[in-house]
Structure formats: structure tokens, C-alpha cells
Motif scaffolding. Sequence first.
Motif, mmCIF file in Angstrom:
data_model
loop_
_atom_site.group_PDB
_atom_site.id
_atom_site.type_symbol
_atom_site.label_atom_id
_atom_site.label_comp_id
_atom_site.label_asym_id
_atom_site.label_seq_id
_atom_site.Cartn_x
_atom_site.Cartn_y
_atom_site.Cartn_z
ATOM 1 N N MET A 38 0.892 3.794 -3.375
ATOM 2 C CA MET A 38 0.646 5.145 -3.159
ATOM 3 C C MET A 38 1.874 5.983 -3.502
ATOM 4 O O MET A 38 1.334 7.156 -4.156
ATOM 5 C CB MET A 38 0.104 5.635 -1.831
ATOM 6 C CG MET A 38 -1.380 4.756 -1.211
ATOM 7 S SD MET A 38 -1.875 5.007 0.420
ATOM 8 C CE MET A 38 -1.952 6.840 0.440
ATOM 9 N N VAL A 55 -0.315 13.891 0.392
ATOM 10 C CA VAL A 55 -0.704 12.373 0.534
ATOM 11 C C VAL A 55 -1.012 12.132 2.116
ATOM 12 O O VAL A 55 -0.260 12.632 3.004
ATOM 13 C CB VAL A 55 0.431 11.346 0.095
ATOM 14 C CG1 VAL A 55 1.851 11.861 0.793
ATOM 15 C CG2 VAL A 55 0.110 10.167 0.227
ATOM 16 N N THR A 71 0.895 -1.278 -0.158
ATOM 17 C CA THR A 71 -0.044 -0.133 0.054
ATOM 18 C C THR A 71 0.762 1.389 0.134
ATOM 19 O O THR A 71 0.713 2.100 -0.882
ATOM 20 C CB THR A 71 -0.922 0.057 1.333
ATOM 21 O OG1 THR A 71 -1.886 -1.081 1.013
ATOM 22 C CG2 THR A 71 -1.709 1.370 1.085
ATOM 23 N N LEU A 102 -3.771 12.934 -2.731
ATOM 24 C CA LEU A 102 -4.036 11.543 -2.776
ATOM 25 C C LEU A 102 -4.253 11.006 -1.364
ATOM 26 O O LEU A 102 -3.661 11.335 -0.267
ATOM 27 C CB LEU A 102 -2.789 10.682 -3.132
ATOM 28 C CG LEU A 102 -2.761 9.245 -3.235
ATOM 29 C CD1 LEU A 102 -3.666 8.858 -4.700
ATOM 30 C CD2 LEU A 102 -1.429 8.636 -3.429
ATOM 31 N N THR A 109 -8.786 0.879 -0.734
ATOM 32 C CA THR A 109 -7.640 1.040 0.305
ATOM 33 C C THR A 109 -8.395 1.334 1.684
ATOM 34 O O THR A 109 -9.752 1.741 1.657
ATOM 35 C CB THR A 109 -6.740 2.248 0.056
ATOM 36 O OG1 THR A 109 -5.495 1.988 0.782
ATOM 37 C CG2 THR A 109 -7.526 3.435 0.183
ATOM 38 N N THR A 136 -2.087 9.173 4.977
ATOM 39 C CA THR A 136 -2.031 7.855 5.219
ATOM 40 C C THR A 136 -2.915 7.585 6.461
ATOM 41 O O THR A 136 -2.861 6.816 7.277
ATOM 42 C CB THR A 136 -0.459 7.486 5.816
ATOM 43 O OG1 THR A 136 -0.184 8.414 7.118
ATOM 44 C CG2 THR A 136 0.378 7.741 4.736
ATOM 45 N N LYS A 175 -7.589 10.428 -6.048
ATOM 46 C CA LYS A 175 -6.485 11.117 -6.528
ATOM 47 C C LYS A 175 -7.254 12.256 -7.162
ATOM 48 O O LYS A 175 -7.946 12.222 -8.340
ATOM 49 C CB LYS A 175 -5.730 10.186 -7.564
ATOM 50 C CG LYS A 175 -4.293 10.782 -8.273
ATOM 51 C CD LYS A 175 -3.450 9.948 -9.164
ATOM 52 C CE LYS A 175 -2.207 10.669 -9.515
ATOM 53 N NZ LYS A 175 -1.670 9.672 -10.496
ATOM 54 N N LEU A 207 -9.613 5.095 -2.455
ATOM 55 C CA LEU A 207 -8.312 5.907 -2.296
ATOM 56 C C LEU A 207 -8.585 7.014 -3.771
ATOM 57 O O LEU A 207 -8.695 6.518 -4.945
ATOM 58 C CB LEU A 207 -7.024 5.051 -2.988
ATOM 59 C CG LEU A 207 -5.549 6.119 -3.003
ATOM 60 C CD1 LEU A 207 -5.455 6.563 -1.634
ATOM 61 C CD2 LEU A 207 -4.559 5.026 -3.611
#
Length: 480
Positions: A196, A276, A192, A299, A332, A278, A315, A313
Amino acid sequence: MRAVRAVISLPPAPHRSRSTARTTAPAGAASPYGSTSPRARNRHRVRAHGRDDASAWSPATLIGHRAAHRRRSRRPPGARSRTVPPPDSAELRHGLADLLAQDGVLKTAAWRKAVEEVPREQFLPSFFRDEPGPDGVPRYVPVTRAADAAEWLALVYRNETWVTQLDGHVTAETADGPVSGFPTSSSTMPATVVGMSEALDVEDGMKVLEIGTGTGYSTGLLCHRLGADNVASVEVDPEVAKRADDALEALGYSTWTVTGDGLLGHPRRAPYDRTVATCALRRIPYAWVRQTRPGGVILATVGPSAWSYGTGLVKLTVKDDGTAEGRVIARTSFMPARAQAAVPLSGDLAARAAYADTERETALSPDLLREWMPAFLAQLAAPGSQLVRATSSGRETVYLFDTGREAFAALTADGDRWNVRQGGPVAIWDAIEYAVSAWQEADEPDITAVRLTVTPEAHVYWIAEHPALRWQHPHPPLSA
């Protein structure tokens, strides 16, 4: 490392928490960790002891090797060494890179080099592995290097997510044995993380804002690829942030780290080319759109009701008009951002569903919500609703609660049929039933067909050419 803490509305100006003399080499430099830190420069000492492959040594290995050399120099002639060399992860790192490449996750040479040279064990000195408990509740077993170095290192390089914190404070170092609890921090599985990273489509010199430092492994990969000065990372948990900060610094990555609410981003280093996250989000903070330059990419994982599955997920590309638009590119799952996490419901659930306004039979089984795409659709149709399954006297009831609006749907089985009772100002199950039925009539498009536009006023989701598959989620208004 430049460590900062966010206070009130804006974080203070970042500063280096340790040596200001440390510099970071550009991506692709000779150093195995992309820096000119003292530990990286010591590779020449390793060669002096007969090891030619400097990149095969982790920082922990270098320290242990030098210490063993000093002890050997003082050992009487003929004395037997009791020093056990620290495990060498080079082969495991290359093996992980091979696995990710074979699976089609690792695609570019620059990211492969990062995977091969950034030691994951530096960020995972200890963690938990889960196992079934006697009462069906998972138990978490501490795994530490001190207990069994070989097992620890082998597990580190599995393509798996490892829990590193329970209930906001319990770690493998503080646990006396197997424990139960709710995972609140983890090291995400490498597939993952790398997937990403590849999806970011970064280029040399780009600046990246990372939300959710976690263990720091993904931050380390970004630093290796782009240079530490081009990476800023925000972590809400001070203890988690400190451990990541120490691990990154040990590898020579003096990057920009912030302890604070990642939903605010980090405006002092903006604008960024890439943002990004997480962690999973109910909605993309508009602050991130403001802090990402036009043409830049965001993202992140979204699920409008903060479920643990049925998330996507997305984008997004930031546009000149201050909006961001894109699509879901994959399924995800991440732990939710703490500021947007749902508070687990407790107490008498039946009392929450005591007063129904309507009751009817439904053709849609709630069991369908166990599947990923229907679960995502349910969150789009009824954002903010929590799904709870309860069993009483051998009979299961499936609840959906929107606690903010005091609305509910309660579904019970009657043979092969399901009955639904609904109450409150919104009919939760009606909205879900309509969305899932429209999706079925549209030949059940995949989650990657979902598009999203983020504006200052709302999130708009849609599936092209299907007017019934469109949802607008206004940003919550200010309230007294």
C-alpha cells in the motif's frame, strides 16, 4: 509527539506531547531512523564499543547496550557478566526487505530503506498468535519478549499479521495464557503495509493522512519516507493510540497524532496529498475527499456490507469538481472501521426469517459466495446485508439479513438444488443472483475491473461496457 484528541465536531489544535526541541531529518538523512533524536545520535557510542554498523542496532538494543556498559564499568575484575544482549534485528530487517523485493512488493529504494531501518519490534513488544481451539474456535496465545526473546523477534519479522488486541481491551500483557475473543486491533502483514505504501506513489515533501494508526509501524515507515512533520495519523482507540505514540516517540518521530474518529479525517492539517486507510470501510467518507487536494490520492479498502472478505483496495484520484474516481487495484482485507462495523447477529435466526413473501428454487448456489469476487459482487448488489451460515439438526441454512430494512433471504439445500425464501421490502437474493449471473455472462472479470466514483450524494460502482454491472449506493439520508 504531537498528540491530540478529537472532541465534538473538530479536534483541538495539535500540540507536541513531549520534547519540542526534537527535529526530524529529511528522508535519506544519515540517521538510521530519519531523526536527530538522542537515541539516533548515540550511534557513535555504539561504534566506540566495537560495532561499526550503527543502523543494525534498534533503540531497545542501544538502551540495553549502554546499560550493560555501565554495569561492566562497575563490575569487579574477573567477574563474569550475566547480561544477555538484546536481540539484534538488523539482519531480520534486511531479510524482510529481500523477501518483499523478491515477491515484487517492495519496488523503490526509498521504501526499501524504510523497511531496513524502521524496527518492527519497536511496535510489537507483545502480540497473539492463533491456534485451533478444542471446540473449533481459535485460541490466541500471548507472545512476549520477556517470555522468549528469540521466538518473539523471529515471529515479529515473519510476513504475517499479528493480533494485538481482543474484544477492545485484552492484550498479550494482560492475558494469563491462551484466550479466546474477537480481534479488534492488529499489526498488518508487512507485504500489505509496504504494498500500500508503494501504491501511494508519494514524492518528497508530500503530506499524508493515515486513518488507523494501529501499532504505528506503517506510520513509522511513512515518517521515515516523508519526514514526521508531513504525516498525520488518526486512531480511534485511546490505548492503542498511546502505545503507538510511545513507540513512534521512542524512535524520534514527533509526528501529528489524533485520537478520534478517523472517518472525520483531520481537517486542521488539510489539504493532504495522500489519504490512506488501514481499516475496511462500507463507504469512503466524503470528508476525506474534501481534505485531499485535487490530484491527490485516496487509498482504502471497501466492502459495502463490512464482510471480512470479498473486499477490494480502491485507489481514487480527487478531481477539481469535488468528486473522486478510480478503481479497485487489488484484493485486500482489514478489520472494519469501528464506526462502520456490523453488529454480529445473535438470538433466534429463524425468527428473523419467519415471514417469507416468496419462495422458489435458485440455480445459484450460495457456496459461490465463499469466493472473493462473487462475495464482493454480493455486497455491491445488496449493500448492508450480513451473511450468516447456521446448522440445525445437520442441515445448513445460509442467511442474508438486511436488518435496517428488515429484509432477509434464507437458502436451504434440497439434494443438488437450493431453495430460497425471501421477505421484506427488498429481495436480497434476487439482486445477488442477477449480479453474479451478469458477471458470469461477462466472462467473470477480475475485481480489478471494478471502478468507483465518489460524489457528495453517492458511491457509483461499475464494470466498463457491462450495463448490468453497475450499482449506485446513495449516502444514507438523515432520519428522525
